[in-house]
Design an enzyme around this catalytic site. Structure first.
Site, mmCIF file in Angstrom:
data_model
loop_
_atom_site.group_PDB
_atom_site.id
_atom_site.type_symbol
_atom_site.label_atom_id
_atom_site.label_comp_id
_atom_site.label_asym_id
_atom_site.label_seq_id
_atom_site.Cartn_x
_atom_site.Cartn_y
_atom_site.Cartn_z
ATOM 1 N N GLN A 188 3.049 9.947 1.366
ATOM 2 C CA GLN A 188 4.347 9.250 1.380
ATOM 3 C C GLN A 188 5.227 9.619 0.189
ATOM 4 O O GLN A 188 6.408 9.289 0.167
ATOM 5 C CB GLN A 188 4.140 7.725 1.425
ATOM 6 N N HIS A 228 -2.625 7.063 7.194
ATOM 7 C CA HIS A 228 -1.650 7.997 6.596
ATOM 8 C C HIS A 228 -2.339 9.284 6.143
ATOM 9 O O HIS A 228 -1.784 10.377 6.267
ATOM 10 C CB HIS A 228 -0.979 7.368 5.369
ATOM 11 N N CYS A 273 6.175 -0.044 7.590
ATOM 12 C CA CYS A 273 5.764 1.092 6.775
ATOM 13 C C CYS A 273 6.959 1.548 5.943
ATOM 14 O O CYS A 273 8.071 1.668 6.470
ATOM 15 C CB CYS A 273 5.299 2.219 7.688
ATOM 16 N N LEU A 274 6.713 1.833 4.668
ATOM 17 C CA LEU A 274 7.800 2.275 3.783
ATOM 18 C C LEU A 274 8.401 3.598 4.254
ATOM 19 O O LEU A 274 9.540 3.909 3.925
ATOM 20 C CB LEU A 274 7.287 2.424 2.343
ATOM 21 N N GLY A 289 0.853 -1.175 0.000
ATOM 22 C CA GLY A 289 0.000 0.000 0.000
ATOM 23 C C GLY A 289 0.889 1.225 0.000
ATOM 24 O O GLY A 289 2.048 1.171 0.422
ATOM 25 N N HIS A 333 -4.171 1.051 7.650
ATOM 26 C CA HIS A 333 -2.832 1.668 7.649
ATOM 27 C C HIS A 333 -2.783 2.831 6.644
ATOM 28 O O HIS A 333 -2.305 3.923 6.975
ATOM 29 C CB HIS A 333 -1.805 0.582 7.296
ATOM 30 N N GLU A 334 -3.295 2.602 5.435
ATOM 31 C CA GLU A 334 -3.209 3.641 4.392
ATOM 32 C C GLU A 334 -4.148 4.813 4.690
ATOM 33 O O GLU A 334 -3.781 5.969 4.495
ATOM 34 C CB GLU A 334 -3.496 3.047 3.009
HETATM 35 ZN ZN ZN Z 1 2.845 3.289 5.817
#
Ligand code: ZN
Length: 214
Positions: A73, A172, A126-127, A68, A168-169
């Site tokens: 991000q 964000h 998480c990226l 995701g 999660h997304e």
């Molecule tokens: Zn993330």
């Protein structure tokens, strides 16, 4: 003192971001764009530019790789995210975590509410927080509402790992990181996780590290 420059429009900034082609740079924790929340998408981008932006999110998510990616991000404060999970995991992990394949989807202006009271707690990462993972207790099922990239309404119940991904997304887009909801004592370097905590559930890690599971 620098001379004042006119603010570039959002569309100009995104054109600039997309110009080099290929995966976009992923913004890391500490950048205010991850904490500022996002503006609802209300046609700020021409359809062709929106399509190119969404495609760049997808390319970036694949390259990472991740399951995701939310617009903040890549430094863009719009309420847009993408998800996709081929779920290449062993059967026992699939069963324990509900890690089923999730086809590619674009989430525009998503929001979620719990569907039922069940909670599920697993390691996630998480990226934008490279190198670490932690256990997060989340709603086991959520009802997600919003739109797709063509403005068609979205109203769907997600369970298993896809429920974790959409929470999660969407978080964000509200300026939240998974760490805000994580069990602090579960924080784990990726290498340690690989060496010790690849069990299908987080029970052994909880016992050894001293945190509670729901
Ligand atoms: Zn993330």
């Amino acid at each position: 003192m620098a001379s004042p420059r006119p603010l570039a429009s959002l569309a100009d900034r995104i054109e600039e971001l997309l110009a080099p082609g290929g995966p976009l740079p992923v913004v890391a924790a500490g950048d205010p764009v991850l904490r500022s929340g996002t503006s609802r998408y209300e046609g700020q981008l021409e359809p062709a530019l929106l399509a190119r932006f969404v495609d760049a999110l997808r390319v970036t998510m694949h390259a990472a790789p991740g399951v995701g990616l939310a617009a903040p991000q890549v430094g863009v404060g719009l309420r847009i995210a993408v998800i996709e999970d081929p779920a290449p995991v062993p059967e026992e992990v699939r069963l324990a975590r509900g890690r089923v394949p999730q086809p590619f989807r674009v989430l525009v202006n998503p929001s979620y509410e719990p569907a039922g009271s069940a909670r599920a707690a697993f390691f996630e990462g998480c990226l934008s927080v490279p190198g670490y993972q932690a256990v997060v207790a989340r709603h086991a099922e959520v009802r997600l509402t919003g739109e797709d990239e063509h403005g068609r309404p979205l109203d769907e119940v997600f369970g298993g790992w896809p429920a974790r991904i959409v929470q999660h997304e969407t978080d964000h887009l509200d300026g939240l990181l998974y760490l805000d909801r994580a069990e602090p004592r579960s924080l784990c370097a990726n290498q340690t996780l690989l060496e010790r905590w690849t069990q299908p559930t987080a029970q052994e890690a909880a016992k050894a590290l001293g945190f509670e599971l729901p």
